[in-house]
Design a protein around this motif. Structure first.
Motif, PDB file in Angstrom:
ATOM      1  N   SER A   1       0.954  -1.137  -0.032  1.00 45.06           N
ATOM      2  CA  SER A   1       0.157   0.051  -0.055  1.00 45.06           C
ATOM      3  C   SER A   1       0.965   1.244  -0.009  1.00 45.06           C
ATOM      4  O   SER A   1       0.319   2.280  -0.556  1.00 45.06           O
ATOM      5  CB  SER A   1      -0.992  -0.025   1.168  1.00 45.06           C
ATOM      6  OG  SER A   1      -1.841  -1.123   1.439  1.00 45.06           O
ATOM      7  N   PHE A   2       2.043   1.110   0.657  1.00 45.62           N
ATOM      8  CA  PHE A   2       2.858   2.205   0.709  1.00 45.62           C
ATOM      9  C   PHE A   2       2.209   3.747   1.155  1.00 45.62           C
ATOM     10  O   PHE A   2       2.446   4.591   0.411  1.00 45.62           O
ATOM     11  CB  PHE A   2       3.841   2.506  -0.692  1.00 45.62           C
ATOM     12  CG  PHE A   2       4.431   1.070  -1.193  1.00 45.62           C
ATOM     13  CD1 PHE A   2       5.444   0.770  -0.568  1.00 45.62           C
ATOM     14  CD2 PHE A   2       3.818   0.501  -2.477  1.00 45.62           C
ATOM     15  CE1 PHE A   2       6.127  -0.452  -1.074  1.00 45.62           C
ATOM     16  CE2 PHE A   2       4.327  -0.914  -2.783  1.00 45.62           C
ATOM     17  CZ  PHE A   2       5.464  -1.175  -1.975  1.00 45.62           C
ATOM     18  N   ASP A   3       1.428   3.527   2.157  1.00 43.49           N
ATOM     19  CA  ASP A   3       0.835   4.562   2.811  1.00 43.49           C
ATOM     20  C   ASP A   3       1.179   5.126   4.137  1.00 43.49           C
ATOM     21  O   ASP A   3       0.825   4.772   5.252  1.00 43.49           O
ATOM     22  CB  ASP A   3      -0.763   4.413   2.832  1.00 43.49           C
ATOM     23  CG  ASP A   3      -1.579   5.253   3.289  1.00 43.49           C
ATOM     24  OD1 ASP A   3      -1.316   6.466   2.855  1.00 43.49           O
ATOM     25  OD2 ASP A   3      -2.686   5.086   3.881  1.00 43.49           O
ATOM     26  N   PRO A   4       2.404   5.804   4.039  1.00 44.50           N
ATOM     27  CA  PRO A   4       3.419   6.087   3.058  1.00 44.50           C
ATOM     28  C   PRO A   4       4.426   4.980   2.778  1.00 44.50           C
ATOM     29  O   PRO A   4       4.787   4.324   3.887  1.00 44.50           O
ATOM     30  CB  PRO A   4       3.950   7.421   3.559  1.00 44.50           C
ATOM     31  CG  PRO A   4       4.220   7.260   4.838  1.00 44.50           C
ATOM     32  CD  PRO A   4       2.867   6.325   5.327  1.00 44.50           C
ATOM     33  N   ILE A   5       5.318   4.977   1.944  1.00 48.36           N
ATOM     34  CA  ILE A   5       6.765   4.554   1.968  1.00 48.36           C
ATOM     35  C   ILE A   5       7.467   4.875   2.969  1.00 48.36           C
ATOM     36  O   ILE A   5       7.508   5.976   3.519  1.00 48.36           O
ATOM     37  CB  ILE A   5       7.359   4.529   0.674  1.00 48.36           C
ATOM     38  CG1 ILE A   5       8.433   3.605   0.502  1.00 48.36           C
ATOM     39  CG2 ILE A   5       7.923   6.154   0.513  1.00 48.36           C
ATOM     40  CD1 ILE A   5       9.122   3.418  -0.948  1.00 48.36           C
TER      41      ILE A   5
ATOM     42  N   MET B   1      -4.734   7.376   4.017  1.00 49.40           N
ATOM     43  CA  MET B   1      -4.268   8.630   4.612  1.00 49.40           C
ATOM     44  C   MET B   1      -3.535   9.486   3.440  1.00 49.40           C
ATOM     45  O   MET B   1      -3.928  10.577   3.336  1.00 49.40           O
ATOM     46  CB  MET B   1      -2.955   8.563   5.800  1.00 49.40           C
ATOM     47  CG  MET B   1      -2.624   9.797   6.319  1.00 49.40           C
ATOM     48  SD  MET B   1      -1.594   9.386   7.757  1.00 49.40           S
ATOM     49  CE  MET B   1      -1.695  10.998   8.565  1.00 49.40           C
ATOM     50  N   PHE B   2      -2.866   8.663   2.651  1.00 55.13           N
ATOM     51  CA  PHE B   2      -2.101   9.619   1.314  1.00 55.13           C
ATOM     52  C   PHE B   2      -2.881   9.280   0.146  1.00 55.13           C
ATOM     53  O   PHE B   2      -2.962   8.303  -0.072  1.00 55.13           O
ATOM     54  CB  PHE B   2      -0.566   9.317   1.467  1.00 55.13           C
ATOM     55  CG  PHE B   2       0.194  10.000   2.366  1.00 55.13           C
ATOM     56  CD1 PHE B   2       0.613  11.283   2.472  1.00 55.13           C
ATOM     57  CD2 PHE B   2       0.499   9.225   3.661  1.00 55.13           C
ATOM     58  CE1 PHE B   2       1.389  11.910   3.457  1.00 55.13           C
ATOM     59  CE2 PHE B   2       1.104   9.778   4.599  1.00 55.13           C
ATOM     60  CZ  PHE B   2       1.574  11.043   4.660  1.00 55.13           C
TER      61      PHE B   2
ATOM     62  N   SER C   1       6.316   0.400  10.528  1.00 53.46           N
ATOM     63  CA  SER C   1       5.224   0.021   9.615  1.00 53.46           C
ATOM     64  C   SER C   1       4.663   1.334   9.065  1.00 53.46           C
ATOM     65  O   SER C   1       4.560   2.290   9.809  1.00 53.46           O
ATOM     66  CB  SER C   1       4.194  -1.058  10.378  1.00 53.46           C
ATOM     67  OG  SER C   1       3.491  -0.256  11.305  1.00 53.46           O
ATOM     68  N   SER C   2       3.897   1.407   7.843  1.00 51.05           N
ATOM     69  CA  SER C   2       3.261   2.561   7.605  1.00 51.05           C
ATOM     70  C   SER C   2       2.161   2.659   8.621  1.00 51.05           C
ATOM     71  O   SER C   2       1.830   4.021   8.786  1.00 51.05           O
ATOM     72  CB  SER C   2       2.476   2.064   6.311  1.00 51.05           C
ATOM     73  OG  SER C   2       3.533   1.996   5.270  1.00 51.05           O
ATOM     74  N   SER C   3       1.588   1.867   9.322  1.00 49.03           N
ATOM     75  CA  SER C   3       0.461   2.257  10.140  1.00 49.03           C
ATOM     76  C   SER C   3       1.001   2.951  11.551  1.00 49.03           C
ATOM     77  O   SER C   3       0.372   3.819  11.678  1.00 49.03           O
ATOM     78  CB  SER C   3      -0.301   0.789  10.513  1.00 49.03           C
ATOM     79  OG  SER C   3       0.351   0.128  11.140  1.00 49.03           O
ATOM     80  N   ILE C   4       2.308   2.551  11.777  1.00 49.75           N
ATOM     81  CA  ILE C   4       2.877   3.192  12.904  1.00 49.75           C
ATOM     82  C   ILE C   4       3.095   4.795  12.577  1.00 49.75           C
ATOM     83  O   ILE C   4       2.755   5.734  13.309  1.00 49.75           O
ATOM     84  CB  ILE C   4       4.050   2.554  13.492  1.00 49.75           C
ATOM     85  CG1 ILE C   4       3.844   1.297  14.233  1.00 49.75           C
ATOM     86  CG2 ILE C   4       5.066   3.270  14.167  1.00 49.75           C
ATOM     87  CD1 ILE C   4       4.570   0.317  14.852  1.00 49.75           C
TER      88      ILE C   4
ATOM     89  N   LEU D   1      11.598   7.548  10.651  1.00 51.96           N
ATOM     90  CA  LEU D   1      10.617   6.231  10.185  1.00 51.96           C
ATOM     91  C   LEU D   1      10.527   6.445   8.671  1.00 51.96           C
ATOM     92  O   LEU D   1      10.320   5.490   8.119  1.00 51.96           O
ATOM     93  CB  LEU D   1       9.349   6.336  11.008  1.00 51.96           C
ATOM     94  CG  LEU D   1       9.378   6.406  12.330  1.00 51.96           C
ATOM     95  CD1 LEU D   1       7.830   6.592  12.913  1.00 51.96           C
ATOM     96  CD2 LEU D   1       9.894   5.260  12.926  1.00 51.96           C
ATOM     97  N   VAL D   2      10.615   7.509   7.989  1.00 50.81           N
ATOM     98  CA  VAL D   2      10.454   7.904   6.550  1.00 50.81           C
ATOM     99  C   VAL D   2      11.565   8.569   6.121  1.00 50.81           C
ATOM    100  O   VAL D   2      12.232   9.276   6.956  1.00 50.81           O
ATOM    101  CB  VAL D   2       9.046   8.586   6.337  1.00 50.81           C
ATOM    102  CG1 VAL D   2       7.904   7.636   6.907  1.00 50.81           C
ATOM    103  CG2 VAL D   2       9.023   9.766   7.067  1.00 50.81           C
ATOM    104  N   SER D   3      11.503   8.776   4.763  1.00 47.98           N
ATOM    105  CA  SER D   3      12.852   9.393   4.296  1.00 47.98           C
ATOM    106  C   SER D   3      12.338  10.934   4.079  1.00 47.98           C
ATOM    107  O   SER D   3      11.093  11.275   4.326  1.00 47.98           O
ATOM    108  CB  SER D   3      13.030   8.900   2.521  1.00 47.98           C
ATOM    109  OG  SER D   3      12.160   9.676   1.909  1.00 47.98           O
TER     110      SER D   3
END
Ligand code: ADP
Length: 150
Positions: free
Chosen positions: A9-13, A44-45, A126-129, A143-145
């Motif tokens: 889903s990459f919500d988000p990557i 979300m995105f 995880s994307s959900s966290i 957690l993200v770039s």
């Protein structure tokens, strides 16, 4: 020509996804990062944002393509002539879930799954966290770039 699909889903990557993609790159000639879309699911995105994040992260990599799909991942692989599905494993919950799906995909379509164990430093992500931390105004910088941080 070894072609693989990395579905999600990459919500988000997240940094966890990026780590799996980078580690899968030496194994394949081409990787399609495939964003699954499900009308019944709330994201979300928006899809355009999720595509934009991934495209800007990998714009300089000729081996990576970003696509979207609906329905069964194995069907998408067949349509794209991809023989492999890449998955990331964080823990035994992921393992138990992925095992049955991988076996079914192979049975249904001969598409094999290649699982890569998460790097320990990303095992909690995880994307959900990420979404929970974002919703609650927390610091998600580890957690993200930077592409998603903006
Ligand atoms: P899905 O909705 O299919 O679970 P995700 O976008 O959440 O989609 O995840 C896509 C893939 O990335 C899955 O194989 C998942 O296990 C893997 N993944 C997610 N987070 C991590 C992480 N931190 N480390 C390794 N793999 C991960």
């Amino acid at each position: 020509m070894k072609k693989a699909v990395f579905p999600g889903s990459f919500d988000p990557i997240t940094l966890g996804h990026i780590d799996i993609i980078e580690r899968a790159l030496p194994l394949f000639d081409e990787i399609i990062i495939a964003i699954g879309t499900n009308a019944a699911k709330q994201y979300m995105f928006p899809l355009e944002k999720r595509i934009e994040f991934i495209e800007s992260l990998f714009k300089d990599n000729q081996k990576i393509e970003v696509k979207t799909y609906q329905g069964m991942t194995a069907e998408f692989c067949k349509k794209e002539n991809a023989g492999f599905i890449i998955r990331g494993l964080r823990n035994t919950t992921d393992f138990n879930y992925e095992q049955a799906i991988a076996q079914t995909n192979y049975q249904l379509s001969g598409v094999d799954s290649v699982s890569i164990f998460t790097s320990p430093k990303y095992a909690n992500i995880s994307s959900s966290i990420v979404r929970d931390v974002m919703r609650n105004g927390g610091d998600y910088s580890m957690l993200v770039s930077s592409v998603v941080k903006k």
